[in-house]
Design a protein around this motif. Sequence first.
Motif, mmCIF file in Angstrom:
data_model
loop_
_atom_site.group_PDB
_atom_site.id
_atom_site.type_symbol
_atom_site.label_atom_id
_atom_site.label_comp_id
_atom_site.label_asym_id
_atom_site.label_seq_id
_atom_site.Cartn_x
_atom_site.Cartn_y
_atom_site.Cartn_z
ATOM 1 N N LEU A 135 0.837 -1.200 0.000
ATOM 2 C CA LEU A 135 0.000 0.000 0.000
ATOM 3 C C LEU A 135 0.871 1.249 0.000
ATOM 4 O O LEU A 135 1.941 1.269 0.618
ATOM 5 C CB LEU A 135 -0.915 0.024 1.232
ATOM 6 N N ILE A 136 0.386 2.282 -0.657
ATOM 7 C CA ILE A 136 1.083 3.577 -0.671
ATOM 8 C C ILE A 136 0.080 4.677 -0.374
ATOM 9 O O ILE A 136 -1.047 4.665 -0.896
ATOM 10 C CB ILE A 136 1.769 3.822 -2.026
ATOM 11 N N GLN A 137 0.484 5.608 0.489
ATOM 12 C CA GLN A 137 -0.325 6.791 0.792
ATOM 13 C C GLN A 137 0.510 8.023 0.504
ATOM 14 O O GLN A 137 1.714 8.073 0.812
ATOM 15 C CB GLN A 137 -0.767 6.771 2.265
ATOM 16 N N TRP A 138 -0.144 9.043 -0.084
ATOM 17 C CA TRP A 138 0.598 10.244 -0.459
ATOM 18 C C TRP A 138 -0.343 11.442 -0.522
ATOM 19 O O TRP A 138 -1.362 11.404 -1.199
ATOM 20 C CB TRP A 138 1.265 10.036 -1.824
ATOM 21 N N ASN A 139 0.006 12.502 0.199
ATOM 22 C CA ASN A 139 -0.672 13.796 0.066
ATOM 23 C C ASN A 139 0.042 14.555 -1.045
ATOM 24 O O ASN A 139 1.195 14.964 -0.895
ATOM 25 C CB ASN A 139 -0.602 14.568 1.396
ATOM 26 N N VAL A 140 -0.643 14.763 -2.151
ATOM 27 C CA VAL A 140 0.013 15.279 -3.363
ATOM 28 C C VAL A 140 -0.104 16.795 -3.535
ATOM 29 O O VAL A 140 0.442 17.341 -4.497
ATOM 30 C CB VAL A 140 -0.531 14.570 -4.618
ATOM 31 N N HIS A 141 -0.817 17.495 -2.661
ATOM 32 C CA HIS A 141 -1.034 18.951 -2.652
ATOM 33 C C HIS A 141 -2.158 19.345 -3.607
ATOM 34 O O HIS A 141 -2.184 18.955 -4.772
ATOM 35 C CB HIS A 141 0.235 19.725 -2.990
#
Length: 413
Positions: A135-141
């Motif tokens: 799993l990958i989580q990312w706040n991309v703006h």
Amino acid sequence: VERQAAQVASSSTWGLPAPSGSMLSVAGIFHGMVIACILRRASVAAAIVTVGGTAEVATEAIPSLDASADCVASGATSEQCSRFETHALQSRSTLGHALIQRGISNSRQSLSLIDAEIHMGDLEVQARGDFKIRLIQWNVHYTNKNTQGLANQLQSTAPDIVGLNELTASPETMAADLSSALGRTYKLQPGRGGWQGYGTDIFYDDTKWKALEGGVEKVLCPGTLGGERAANWAVLQHRATSKIIVTGGIHLSYCANGCDSTHECELMKLYKNLRAMKSKYAGSAVVWMGDLNRGVNTLIVRNLLQGKIGSEETFAVADLAKTEGNTYFGGGVAIDHILGESGAFTRKSGGRIPGKGVTGQHLVGADHFPVYAEVICSGTASSSPSPTAPPSPAATPSPAAPPSPAGQNHYRK
């Protein structure tokens, strides 16, 4: 399959010794299948067990070498070794390093051998009835529309499920760019529809997962800052084992001086939907992710780990990423998390993705750095949904354009 395997087995290009007859009666075919696995023929790789080769046999057939001691010295780049160590050291096979030591050092071949290592690890867990999830989580703006650049940053990660916060670009375009960059078929969660607020949009590998249902609910609580939040959820069934997971997430408000009651209210909106799906699909396990704007040592996250939101009891979760250091580009502690239902997942590795992010600098327009978790999900196949379903999650409001966050602080940290 046997003819293909035998043909490959007759070639000495890779220089690997064939396993002894005591390991498998059809040694030539087995050896060919191991090589075919290296050549990214997943159907052949999966057939190793079919013809009688157990996961242990597959592992023993590979030369026993130190998995990391001289990776760089062998000629592989540091990035290749970092990727290799992330994957290869997590399973008992040393196929990847064996090939690196035999001079396989260019980029395309390195990618192939790492994929082969992943296949071998998959065979191990499938032999036990378990399966691996990355799993990958990312706040991309919120201002970032560079979907191709974001997808390119995840090329080396091979995720099964991706959760993105603050994605205001077209989610359909994001799914297409992920598919193109990673060589898989990624789809957007069901029920995403139009904009509802800042949540965690879920993308999944359709070759491994079947989407059963999903949705998103607008979240607006007393004290919510930076525009509406959103609670996302998706029910995914693992195609190989029929095991069901409930995933999703939320992006909690940023409150410089703390706002526990607001965060508890926002989390309850998410958990209402997660619990409804967990109840509907007997035997399912929950894993969710998001930018919580809180570190693991804060009251909010400590309570989640203990199975509490405020005074209300719920299912306990474990920190699957266990990220060390900052996930916001400006520094601080990790505030982006991947949380899985306690007892349902065995963590293999996690944290910041190596080489993705430098403190003080945005990463292709994102002000956070991506985090990952690689876990083993155990258990037998889930049953069909219960005949009597619990109350449905709140209806999804009509789509609306995302608000302009100028002068607001939801995107910070």
